[in-house]
Design an enzyme around this catalytic site. Sequence first.
Site, mmCIF file in Angstrom:
data_model
loop_
_atom_site.group_PDB
_atom_site.id
_atom_site.type_symbol
_atom_site.label_atom_id
_atom_site.label_comp_id
_atom_site.label_asym_id
_atom_site.label_seq_id
_atom_site.Cartn_x
_atom_site.Cartn_y
_atom_site.Cartn_z
ATOM 1 N N TRP A 181 0.914 -1.221 -0.108
ATOM 2 C CA TRP A 181 0.128 -0.022 -0.126
ATOM 3 C C TRP A 181 0.848 1.139 0.117
ATOM 4 C CZ3 TRP A 181 -0.213 3.929 3.726
ATOM 5 C CH2 TRP A 181 -1.254 4.876 3.349
ATOM 6 N N ASP A 208 -15.784 12.486 -2.629
ATOM 7 C CA ASP A 208 -15.606 10.963 -2.304
ATOM 8 C C ASP A 208 -16.288 10.494 -1.269
ATOM 9 O OD1 ASP A 208 -13.044 9.126 -1.513
ATOM 10 O OD2 ASP A 208 -12.399 9.900 -3.254
ATOM 11 N N ASP A 209 -15.683 9.395 -0.597
ATOM 12 C CA ASP A 209 -15.940 8.704 0.681
ATOM 13 C C ASP A 209 -17.004 9.527 1.562
ATOM 14 O OD1 ASP A 209 -16.800 6.769 2.237
ATOM 15 O OD2 ASP A 209 -14.726 6.046 2.678
ATOM 16 N N ARG A 263 -10.574 -2.834 7.414
ATOM 17 C CA ARG A 263 -11.370 -1.642 7.259
ATOM 18 C C ARG A 263 -12.824 -1.741 7.885
ATOM 19 N NH1 ARG A 263 -12.210 3.227 3.139
ATOM 20 N NH2 ARG A 263 -11.417 5.071 4.266
ATOM 21 N N LYS A 280 -15.957 7.220 -9.338
ATOM 22 C CA LYS A 280 -14.694 6.503 -8.566
ATOM 23 C C LYS A 280 -15.216 5.359 -7.914
ATOM 24 C CE LYS A 280 -10.715 7.874 -5.363
ATOM 25 N NZ LYS A 280 -10.258 8.800 -4.544
ATOM 26 N N TRP A 281 -14.613 4.169 -8.537
ATOM 27 C CA TRP A 281 -15.007 3.005 -8.058
ATOM 28 C C TRP A 281 -13.867 2.215 -7.171
ATOM 29 C CZ3 TRP A 281 -18.728 -0.472 -11.413
ATOM 30 C CH2 TRP A 281 -18.831 -1.658 -10.872
ATOM 31 N N ASP A 282 -14.157 2.519 -5.910
ATOM 32 C CA ASP A 282 -13.118 2.064 -4.816
ATOM 33 C C ASP A 282 -13.387 0.491 -4.290
ATOM 34 O OD1 ASP A 282 -11.024 2.441 -3.066
ATOM 35 O OD2 ASP A 282 -11.759 4.192 -2.077
ATOM 36 N N MET A 283 -12.323 -0.070 -3.815
ATOM 37 C CA MET A 283 -12.230 -1.382 -3.308
ATOM 38 C C MET A 283 -11.299 -1.577 -2.347
ATOM 39 S SD MET A 283 -11.484 -4.778 -3.461
ATOM 40 C CE MET A 283 -12.199 -6.338 -3.783
ATOM 41 N N ASN A 284 -11.652 -1.339 -1.126
ATOM 42 C CA ASN A 284 -10.835 -1.335 0.211
ATOM 43 C C ASN A 284 -10.333 -2.275 0.908
ATOM 44 O OD1 ASN A 284 -9.944 1.837 -0.128
ATOM 45 N ND2 ASN A 284 -11.989 2.143 0.025
ATOM 46 N N ASP A 344 -2.629 5.784 -3.145
ATOM 47 C CA ASP A 344 -2.899 6.746 -2.123
ATOM 48 C C ASP A 344 -1.657 7.619 -1.592
ATOM 49 O OD1 ASP A 344 -5.527 6.362 -1.690
ATOM 50 O OD2 ASP A 344 -5.317 4.851 -0.290
HETATM 51 C C1 DGJ Z 1 -9.044 4.712 -0.737
HETATM 52 C C2 DGJ Z 1 -8.741 5.552 -2.176
HETATM 53 O O1 DGJ Z 1 -7.692 5.290 -2.624
HETATM 54 C C3 DGJ Z 1 -8.758 7.076 -1.420
HETATM 55 O O2 DGJ Z 1 -8.429 7.887 -2.498
HETATM 56 C C4 DGJ Z 1 -10.134 7.410 -0.733
HETATM 57 O O3 DGJ Z 1 -11.218 7.262 -1.777
HETATM 58 C C5 DGJ Z 1 -10.446 6.349 0.414
HETATM 59 N N1 DGJ Z 1 -10.332 4.939 0.092
HETATM 60 C C6 DGJ Z 1 -11.851 6.737 0.865
HETATM 61 O O4 DGJ Z 1 -12.232 5.902 1.617
#
Ligand code: DGJ
Length: 743
Positions: A200, A368-369, A445, A478-482, A550
Amino acid sequence: MPVIVHEKTGIFHLTNEGVSYIIRVMENKQLENLYYGKKIRDREDFSHLHEEGERSQMSICMPEPSRLSMQFTRQEYPCYGTGDYRSPALTARQENGSRIVSFTYDSYRLSAGKPRLAGLPATYVEKPSEAETLEITLSDKLMGTELILSYTIFAGLPVIARHARFRQKGEESVVLERAMSASVEFPDMEYELVQLSGAWARERHVRVRRLDMGLQGIQGLAGTAGGAEQNPFIALKRPDATEFSGEVYGFSLVYSGNFLANVEVSPFEMTRAMIGISPENFAWKLAPGECFTTPEAVLVYSDAGLNGMSQAFHKLYGRRLARGKWRDEPRPILLNNWEGTYFDFTEEKLLEMAREAKDAGVELFVLDDGWFGARNSDWAGLGDWYCNLSKIPSGIGGLSRKIEDMGLKFGLWVELEMVNPDSDLFRAHPDWAIHVPGRFRSHARHQYVLDFSRPEVVDYIYEMAAKLLSEARISYIKWDMNRYMTEPFSPGLPADRQGEMMHRYILGLYSLYERLIAAFPDVLFESCASGGARFDPGMLYYAPQAWCSDDTDASERVGIQYGTTFVYPLSMIGSHVSAAPNHQLLRSTPLRTRGAVAFFGTFGYELVLGKMKPEELAVVKEQVAFMKKYRRLIQIEGTFTRLLSPFGRNEAAWIVVSGDKSEALGFYFQRLNRVNGSFVRFRLAGLDPDRLYTVSHENGGERKAYKAYGDELMNAGIPLDRSEFYAAGGDFAALIFELKALF
Ligand code: DGJ
């Protein structure tokens, strides 16, 4: 013709001006690879390139007097169990428990162009003349299984795309426990293995190691194409190959799930490289009548070093993998509120940020989020894709209209594959989150992954996302996946199909993307996964750009973006200017450097413009104007060449040159300043040696320009006075040179 078939000798020769790939049907009717590399002239027969020698302990796979041994044969799709002791491309378990297979040649088919891969992302052509496809059909008569090995050679590119397709024609089931997309063999081991690895916030660092006997390679098991740790790509380069010269073979997998890229060197110094879905936790049941298609592997050969390889990937992926309206369009300059506010915002605050962005010339405001459900931190809300009206009283529809009324476009963050335990969705459907009944669910998370192998889950999420996109004016997602995947198991699958779950998840994800793209073709999608943890060609097929990392520190980004360009075009690389000190490292870099690095990507801001000093805002306006002037060159029309690698040195450099070589932008960066340092020459590449260019750059408020021919700029270079680095801020100084041909 790019595919030449010599039926008498059983030779298939895929060739264009750059590459030759030669396959032969052996005496046991299996396929071998006789040559892969720089184009060689065609001959009726290449069978003399088949090497066979008498060795002790050699197993012969044909009746006497044959001496054919699989141990020394360079095979197209090798299998275990008949004398080959290296890693196989295929393992198929039959109902009697045997894994011994024998696929022999049946027929071939040639077609102009390239067929699509149903349900999977893949490179494509727009005209049949752009490529030719060879499909070789093999079968295992005992199992009743058909295997089609597909090869597409592209006109004008040193690229061969491969995949394998299975069909069970027999009456019993077969379980594919390993089915790679491509396997390629080389007669020697004089190579280095190149990979893009990290973690990361330090994704896709370039790593190089010398091949040695035995196994070496990389694998991704996180369910996201290797996550931040590995990218679904390797290259084999000759030890003397550089960025500019020498032989390089690139292998890239068009896939977003678990993968394996495996290189094995035999005791006889032969190298076998393969890439495909990781066999770990994979088992695909082929019941009678069923088919299975592997993801596509893209093979690039370059005799012009690593840049030659990358430029082929850039052309192919930028033009014939990315799709839709945005493929050929310069990307909007955006401001994203994430690093400016994190979860702490109100509608008023967002509107103020948007107004400031509009004043600076920004075109797209991205929320964003934190806008939905009970999402005030990362503990709650994922899955509840409706607006939190206490934060945004006008709702997403109202907010988007207010933003559009300002003359900006509006974009929104989502994380559609996830659910927080603290969410209405989880409370209603706890079984929709991936888990094994009776076992602890690992969390990351504070969230779980939804089971996208189940069509009803994908349908539900589609309806929610489609409602959102229809009700508000959303131009960008913006399609995130955390988080990574754990405990893969699906109640939607029977016990003997649980090994299909991870791949079915990815197919579900692809189907969701496909439906949303079809319904909302004008929306620009940017993929993201905790920064750059799902940066793969599969995603590029659906979302033409991806958030790169990030880590928004300019100095770190130089390395991350440098590595990313090994495979991916600049149009795909999400790059923003963020605040100083930087939030990840607390490092301060000059604003001009932050801009210079972010220019070589999609470009945007990730800060509160209202907190900047007037002189900084003036720089921001200049940057936005600069990007508007050059983004077509950078993202669409230019050829990108890496010049100096930041890995292992203090400097980095690259250049983008227009197709007609009349225009270019050179980038030079130094990490730490040097006192009383040596003289510096910035040598460019890719220019027309015979044209005279104006070379200009601005530094310390002063614009300097001079004229020089392309040959001088590429060989003698631009002399850089060290005072330039002082004027650009000392440490972390970046210089951008604009070149314009005078005739
Ligand atoms: C991870 C992304 O990389 C960030 O840019 C941001 O959108 C956060 N998630 C939000 O939870």
